[in-house]
Design an enzyme around this catalytic site. Structure first.
Site, short mmCIF file in Angstrom:
data_model
loop_
_atom_site.label_atom_id
_atom_site.label_comp_id
_atom_site.label_asym_id
_atom_site.label_seq_id
_atom_site.Cartn_x
_atom_site.Cartn_y
_atom_site.Cartn_z
N HIS A 130 0.83 -1.20 0.00
CA HIS A 130 0.00 0.00 0.00
C HIS A 130 0.87 1.26 0.00
CE1 HIS A 130 -3.93 -2.01 1.20
NE2 HIS A 130 -3.04 -2.97 1.34
N ASP A 154 -6.01 5.46 2.67
CA ASP A 154 -6.21 4.09 2.23
C ASP A 154 -7.60 3.58 2.58
OD1 ASP A 154 -5.84 0.97 2.45
OD2 ASP A 154 -4.06 1.71 1.42
#
Length: 240
Positions: free
Chosen positions: A20, A126
């Site tokens: 990520h 995120d």
């Protein structure tokens, strides 16, 4: 930059895992090349993972700011210094993995302190930080949800959730057609990730993932990452 025009400032907050963090930093670099000031939020244990990428960007004239917030390892019952999901998945310990996800929910307050102090124009957080939508809303800041996967993959996941074609076959190896997608895309249950194949029930993790889905719908939009190593990830906005 023309006189009198304020430079946009965007906060980027990747989930604490390499898969990520890397595309989020790539995206932040891309925004800076368009004249945007970019700040990446992370924790002390993850800052060294970003330093090389940020140093290389600086050598190319791309300046990224880093904001550090404390990770609540002790409060979550995690070993000190375990601030990245990759360290835990290497242990193959489901209990620690769930504790890690729950620990990230405690980052809301320090994030809000940063938002209040610096007042960025936008927050790209995120998908695994569902509470970030509420945090940004407190200060009138639009929150974009970052998904590291492609738009096509997200559509496929949504089709599975809505129509459950994988539950209409008799075995894990029997093919089924993905409904309402272009072409005749066939998959088997063996090809699906475990959360898609099985009902997770009602527990902390399933509620966490449900909150992530709800947060997508309440956010300002979604930004997707797709590409290959060495290429910048391209953003695709889906405004409501």
């Amino acid at each position: 930059m023309a006189s009198g025009i304020c430079q946009l400032h965007i906060f980027f907050f990747p989930f604490l895992a390499h898969g990520h963090m890397i595309p989020t930093v790539d995206m932040a670099k891309l925004f800076t090349t368009r004249g945007v000031k970019a700040s990446v939020i992370t924790t002390p244990g993850n800052a060294p993972h970003l330093s090389r990428s940020i140093q290389k960007a600086s050598e190319l004239g791309i300046e990224l700011d880093v904001k550090i917030i404390k990770f609540p390892s002790a409060e979550a019952g995690l070993p000190e210094g375990w601030e990245n999901l990759d360290a835990i998945t290497n242990e193959v310990n489901r209990e620690l993995i769930v504790k890690f996800y729950m620990a990230t929910t405690k980052l809301q307050k320090p994030l809000e302190q940063l938002l209040q102090e610096h007042k960025p124009d936008c927050l790209v957080a995120d998908m695994l930080f569902p509470w970030a939508t509420d945090a940004a809303a407190k200060f009138g800041i639009p929150r974009l949800v970052f998904h590291g996967t492609s738009f096509f993959s997200l559509c496929a996941i949504k089709c599975l959730a809505l129509y459950e074609p994988h539950k209409k076959v008799s075995s894990d190896s029997e093919p089924f057609v993905m409904p309402n997608l272009p072409g005749e895309i066939k998959l088997t249950r063996n090809q699906l990730p475990d959360p898609a194949k099985h009902d997770m029930g009602d527990n902390d993790f399933s509620r966490f993932m449900k909150a992530a889905d709800d947060s997508d719908l309440r956010s300002y939009g979604v930004v997707e990452g797709f590409g290959k190593e060495g290429m910048a990830y391209r953003p695709c906005f889906l405004m409501q």
